[in-house]
Design an enzyme around this catalytic site. Structure first.
Site, PDB file in Angstrom:
ATOM      1  N   GLU A 238      -0.153  -2.512   4.573  1.00 22.07           N
ATOM      2  CA  GLU A 238       0.926  -2.099   5.486  1.00 22.07           C
ATOM      3  C   GLU A 238       1.143  -3.204   6.506  1.00 22.07           C
ATOM      4  O   GLU A 238       0.185  -3.724   7.091  1.00 22.07           O
ATOM      5  CB  GLU A 238       0.563  -0.798   6.190  1.00 22.07           C
TER       6      GLU A 238
ATOM      7  N   GLU B  86       6.212  -1.375  16.316  1.00 24.98           N
ATOM      8  CA  GLU B  86       6.187   0.030  16.679  1.00 24.98           C
ATOM      9  C   GLU B  86       5.984   0.125  18.183  1.00 24.98           C
ATOM     10  O   GLU B  86       5.379  -0.753  18.799  1.00 24.98           O
ATOM     11  CB  GLU B  86       5.130   0.827  15.916  1.00 24.98           C
TER      12      GLU B  86
END
Length: 282
Positions: free
Chosen positions: A161, A166
């Site tokens: 990932e 974020e």
């Protein structure tokens, strides 16, 4: 690519004339779309633009994106509170707008959207630029990220990932974004991340450009073309990052990282993306 524009999504506020009185109140249009902020070029030396979405149509381009619907497994693995729907995504004058709402749907108290390029576009190595403005408030969790294209075969975290960006909303944290990778190290979840904090303002106030430069030996993270984090991916246990990856964009509500909304959180909240571009080395 949009520049100074007027949004189609409007917040209707009361504009009261100096003389006062209800009969003198008229609607005032207030835009949710930023009018300024850092931008990025359409070309780089020794690189070619190989894929892009400028969100210039009237609806989301189904050739590029699919929706993920519902609550996933255990709140998408993170105890998230929202129910993802197609209805919370719109295209507003050259911007993708993902809207989080406080509303009840299928047993959940919030709705939002999550879109992916899986089985439509994936790639190995290059530069990614994403120009976006982020929501604000406790419990807001916008993310621009990628999973290995073998996700359905090997699962997470073995697929790898790459979190391009974020943000964890609330408590004044809207001035900081995170860049992280996750992988499997001998069957155990491993991660490595960094962060970038603005010297003033927040990522809600204007557009910012979130980027990675990814090659066979490293991944570097940038905000507004300033590098703030890097990982050396040459060790054998990081082989995940030498495979193809696909994109995910979502606005989660609550979950393990941000915690739940509280009485300070206002809705709706908007995650606004001007464009996403992928360049690869010549």
């Amino acid at each position: 690519m949009r520049k100074l524009t007027k949004a189609l999504i409007l917040i209707i506020a009361a504009s009261v004339f100096a003389c006062g009185g209800g009969e003198d109140e008229t609607p005032e249009e207030v835009s949710i779309i930023p009018s300024e902020g850092p931008d990025s070029p359409l070309s780089y030396t020794n690189m070619s633009l190989v894929w892009q979405d400028e969100f210039d149509g009237t609806t989301l381009n189904s050739s590029n994106w699919s929706y993920e619907i519902g609550t996933g497994n255990n709140g998408w693995g993170n105890n998230e509170l929202q129910y993802y729907t197609e209805n919370n995504t719109s295209i507003v004058e050259g911007n993708l707008v993902i809207t989080a709402k406080r509303e009840t749907l299928n047993g959940r108290s919030y709705t939002s959207s999550r879109i992916i390029t899986q089985n439509k576009f994936d790639f190995q190595y290059g530069r990614v630029d994403i120009r976006a403005s982020l929501p604000e408030g406790q419990g807001m969790w916008p993310a621009l990220w990628m999973l290995g294209s073998n996700f359905n075969t090997v699962g997470w975290p073995a697929c790898g990932e790459i979190d391009i960006m974020e943000m964890v909303g609330g408590n004044g944290r809207e001035n900081t974004v995170l860049g992280t990778v996750h992988w499997s190290d001998n069957g155990q979840h491993a991660e490595f991340g960094g962060s970038r904090t603005l010297p003033f303002g927040s990522f809600h106030d204007t557009y910012h450009v979130f980027s990675i430069i990814w090659d066979e030996s490293s991944i570097k993270w940038y905000v507004d073309n300033q590098q703030y984090h890097v990982i050396d991916t040459t060790p054998a246990e990081l082989d995940e990052f030498r495979n193809n990856f696909f994109f995910i964009m979502n606005l989660a509500v609550g979950g393990n990282l941000p915690g739940n909304p509280d009485n300070t959180t206002t809705f709706p909240q908007h995650f606004i993306v001007d464009y996403i571009r992928v360049f690869q080395f010549d």
